[in-house]
Scaffold this active site. Structure first.
Site, PDB file in Angstrom:
ATOM      1  N   ASP A  27       0.766 -13.016   8.208  1.00  0.00           N
ATOM      2  CA  ASP A  27       0.772 -12.108   9.354  1.00  0.00           C
ATOM      3  C   ASP A  27       0.347 -12.972  10.531  1.00  0.00           C
ATOM      4  O   ASP A  27      -0.748 -13.567  10.510  1.00  0.00           O
ATOM      5  CB  ASP A  27      -0.252 -10.987   9.173  1.00  0.00           C
ATOM      6  CG  ASP A  27       0.201  -9.907   8.206  1.00  0.00           C
ATOM      7  OD1 ASP A  27       1.218 -10.112   7.517  1.00  0.00           O
ATOM      8  OD2 ASP A  27      -0.471  -8.868   8.144  1.00  0.00           O
ATOM      9  N   HIS A  73       1.093 -16.833   1.963  1.00  0.00           N
ATOM     10  CA  HIS A  73       2.041 -16.630   0.866  1.00  0.00           C
ATOM     11  C   HIS A  73       3.188 -17.639   0.978  1.00  0.00           C
ATOM     12  O   HIS A  73       3.464 -18.162   2.058  1.00  0.00           O
ATOM     13  CB  HIS A  73       2.581 -15.204   0.907  1.00  0.00           C
ATOM     14  CG  HIS A  73       1.505 -14.172   0.741  1.00  0.00           C
ATOM     15  ND1 HIS A  73       1.360 -13.421  -0.404  1.00  0.00           N
ATOM     16  CD2 HIS A  73       0.501 -13.770   1.566  1.00  0.00           C
ATOM     17  CE1 HIS A  73       0.321 -12.603  -0.275  1.00  0.00           C
ATOM     18  NE2 HIS A  73      -0.214 -12.799   0.920  1.00  0.00           N
ATOM     19  N   SER A 105      -6.227 -19.134  12.185  1.00  0.00           N
ATOM     20  CA  SER A 105      -5.717 -20.498  12.202  1.00  0.00           C
ATOM     21  C   SER A 105      -4.220 -20.501  12.403  1.00  0.00           C
ATOM     22  O   SER A 105      -3.666 -19.573  12.979  1.00  0.00           O
ATOM     23  CB  SER A 105      -6.104 -21.218  10.914  1.00  0.00           C
ATOM     24  OG  SER A 105      -5.949 -22.610  11.080  1.00  0.00           O
TER      25      SER A 105
END
EC number: 4.1.1.65
Length: 260
Positions: free
Chosen positions: A86, A142, A226
């Site tokens: 995200d 992911h 990050s």
């Protein structure tokens, strides 16, 4: 006032001692008292979290929260590349023959980012994508593709801000910050997933086991906001034409397709 304080502590604090103090605080039981206000100020979606706010005894636990299984849909197309996080898509472009890329008016070296000239040669004239995570985002990473891990390595020691101000005014943050790089061989060619630390504490934790990666499967997590940089070999990636910068993305949304 609280929002300004959180931004100062989490996005801009990158000294050795201040980062250590922040890390200790975020993992302490005392930090549970700021969990509700942090969630409110950063507008964290409580409905998609696996637990309610009371289930997170520290601020760190909230940062690395997991989501309900149905919260993210992974694009099912066989040859698709999906967002690994995200995040905000901050930039996308071509990697020059010199290995340079231009981000926010600054030049960064993919060669320096990878630290391996043999691996670098695969990505010259290929494509890069930069995905920035703020403190409000879900922090699990992911896999964007199906494939086999050929190499994973760490580089760098310090980490400075990688938000839009850090990219614009920082000192080669993407190519010098602490980073964990995973190279993956797909049926179409190679891709590299560069996980870039944002704070001196360098909080990147890998979670995947073995060498096989499944698209949408968890790889790692950041303890703080990050950046993830995706690199693709020349000619194997076609970006989805609906994408633009900056653009909010969620895990599993299609970034483009792999081609032979």
């Amino acid at each position: 006032m609280l929002q300004g304080l959180y931004r100062l502590l989490i996005e801009l604090t990158n000294g050795r001692w201040t980062s250590v103090v922040l890390k200790k605080f975020a993992r302490s039981r005392v930090s549970r008292f700021v969990v509700p206000s942090f969630a409110r100020i950063y507008q964290i979606n409580l409905e998609e979290m696996e637990k309610g706010l009371s289930g997170y005894p520290t601020l760190h636990d909230l940062f690395v929260r997991t989501l309900k299984k149905e919260a993210r849909k992974i694009d099912p197309q066989t040859d698709s590349v999906v967002s690994p996080v995200d995040a905000v898509l901050e930039d996308v472009g071509k990697i020059k023959e010199t290995s340079d890329i231009m981000v926010k008016g600054k030049t960064y070296s993919i060669g320096e980012m990878l630290g391996d000239p043999d691996i670098l040669s695969k990505y010259l004239n290929g494509t890069y994508m930069i995905l920035y995570l703020s403190p409000s985002h879900y922090h699990r990473i992911h896999s964007p593709v199906n494939g086999t891990v050929t190499k994973q390595w760490e580089l760098g020691s310090k980490s400075f801000p990688v938000n839009k101000w850090g990219l614009k005014y920082g000192r080669a943050t993407l190519s010098k910050n602490y980073r964990v790089i995973t190279e993956v061989k797909t049926n179409y060619g190679h891709a590299a997933i560069v996980k870039v630390g944002a704070m001196f504490v360098n909080s990147i934790e890998t979670t995947h086991k073995g060498s096989e990666l499944e698209k949408g499967g968890e790889m790692a997590y950041f303890s703080f906001g990050s950046t993830v940089v995706l690199l693709f070999e020349k000619g194997i990636f076609q970006m989805d034409q609906t994408l633009h910068t900056p653009q909010e993305l969620k895990v599993g949304e299609r970034l483009g397709i792999l081609v032979k």
